[in-house]
Design an enzyme around this catalytic site. Structure first.
Site, short mmCIF file in Angstrom:
data_model
loop_
_atom_site.label_atom_id
_atom_site.label_comp_id
_atom_site.label_asym_id
_atom_site.label_seq_id
_atom_site.Cartn_x
_atom_site.Cartn_y
_atom_site.Cartn_z
N GLY A 1 47.61 36.26 32.55
CA GLY A 1 47.82 36.58 33.84
C GLY A 1 47.75 38.20 34.13
CE LYS B 1 49.83 23.19 40.83
NZ LYS B 1 51.11 23.35 41.34
N GLY C 1 45.58 33.08 27.20
CA GLY C 1 46.45 32.03 27.68
C GLY C 1 45.90 30.59 27.18
NE ARG D 1 50.22 35.68 24.09
CZ ARG D 1 50.40 35.03 25.29
NH1 ARG D 1 52.03 34.67 25.45
NH2 ARG D 1 49.92 34.92 26.47
#
Length: 401
Positions: A378, A204, A354, A39
């Protein structure tokens, strides 16, 4: 939305530019050293363009999730050091976010100089839901500069002081990274070249449910791996042993499988172990015959072959989420195999930030082999879901005061 190119055309020489960057890098907890500077490197083009134009650059960023107060383990000191190495000059770190030291150091900047403010989340107002609290911090931050540039796409889904409220107070522009992310995400959502294949992993289903709902009508194939695949396998009536399972999402996954009419592709084999450990004894089992006492921690080699075959003719690919626990060597082969298949796509290949971006670097893959490696995480997912992102809406809404 005005861009950095517009600002550079107007001229930045001698002007104080507040640059919101995404420098939220992982640190080794024992040493405090940066383990992945991706990043930071992604922030360099906008920063260097401002420096080359003679701007006096005040960089703001967050790191981790401190509790709204100074915390040494979340200091941006390692980031300042690494940023200085990459740009070839000393980058001083203010001792505070928008206090006396930040004011003094900002005032002392010369043309082309860079100052990094301390972690903006050391101020509780940064993430406050109270408009007045955020506004007071934004007033102090805005007083440091003449112009606002947002290059932190990974934070544009947050209505935070340094992302939203400061932008309201200054002439505002999108940095190169934000412009690039928007260009790529628009190509994914508006009229993608087909076949369009999405690869989703991660732990998930609940974390990815909204993006699955949004993308399923648009994609030709959706390949599902990672921990989330076990809830889909359970929805097909298979036992998943001790694997991660969201029992409350089984019915939802069953509905999605019905709606997809064969376009959701699931693993056919799984790498299993009796425990989550690098030295665990592993075995490869069919996805529909996982032993009760084992847990699945990666997709198996037949699944890598299957998913790779589904990607061969793709012209547009979006990949978000690892296929297994890639941080541990016994469970990294699935993620590496899929990452290599995505990189070989003859078309637009997008790595959705991510853990996926981290996996590309950690597994030693060629970053240049992909069309785009997002820093969004996100934020990228929320954009694909069709949500309004505060950091983008404020950039699009006028030019500031």
């Amino acid at each position: 939305m005005r861009s950095l190119d517009d600002l550079l055309t107007e001229g930045v020489y001698g002007r104080r530019v507040f640059l919101r960057s995404d420098l939220n890098v992982p640190l080794d907890k024992s040493t405090g050293k940066i383990t992945d500077d991706g990043r930071i490197r992604a922030s360099l083009p906008t920063l260097q363009a401002l420096r080359d134009g003679g701007a006096r650059v005040i960089v703001a960023a967050h790191l981790g999730r401190p509790k709204g107060a100074p915390d040494p383990q979340f200091s941006l000191a390692p980031v300042a050091a690494r940023l200085g190495e990459l740009v070839g000059t000393t980058v001083p770190l203010a001792a505070d976010v928008a206090g006396d030291d930040a004011q003094a150091k900002a005032a002392a900047l010369g043309d082309g100089d860079v100052l990094l403010l301390e972690n903006v989340r050391f101020e509780s107002a940064e993430t406050s839901k109270d408009d007045a609290a955020r506004g007071e911090l934004a007033d102090r931050l805005a007083s440091l500069a003449d112009v606002y540039v947002d290059d932190a796409f990974g934070a544009v889904h947050r209505k935070h002081a340094s992302v939203f409220d400061v932008a309201e107070r200054l002439p505002r522009y999108a940095g190169q990274l934000v412009v690039r992310e928007l260009d790529v995400l628009t190509r994914l959502t508006s009229d993608p070249e087909r076949p369009y294949v999405v690869v989703l992993g991660g732990s998930k289903v609940s974390d990815k449910l909204a993006v699955i709902e949004a993308l399923l009508p648009k994609v030709d194939r959706l390949l599902v791996g990672g921990g989330m695949c076990f809830t889909f396998l359970a929805a097909q009536g298979h036992g998943v042993g001790a694997s991660l399972l969201e029992a409350d999402q089984v019915d939802t996954c069953r509905r999605l499988l019905d709606e997809a009419e064969g376009r959701i592709v699931l693993p056919v084999d799984v790498v299993c172990a009796d425990r989550f450990a690098a030295d665990a004894e592993i075995s490869v089992t069919p996805a529909d015959a996982i032993p009760d006492d084992l847990l699945g921690l990666d997709v198996g080699p037949l699944t890598v072959d299957l998913f790779s075959a589904e990607l061969v003719d793709a012209r547009t690919v979006f990949w978000n989420g690892p296929m297994g626990v890639f941080e541990l060597a016994p469970f990294a082969a699935g993620t590496k195999g899929i990452a290599e298949a995505v990189s070989a796509v003859d078309g637009l290949s997008v790595v959705g930030g991510g853990d996926s971006a981290a996996a590309v670097r950690q597994l030693g893959l060629d970053e240049q082999a992909y069309g785009h490696i997002s820093t969004g995480g996100g934020a990228s997912l929320e954009y694909l879901e069709g949500r309004e992102l505060p950091g983008l809406s404020v950039l699009a809404d006028g030019s500031g005061s």
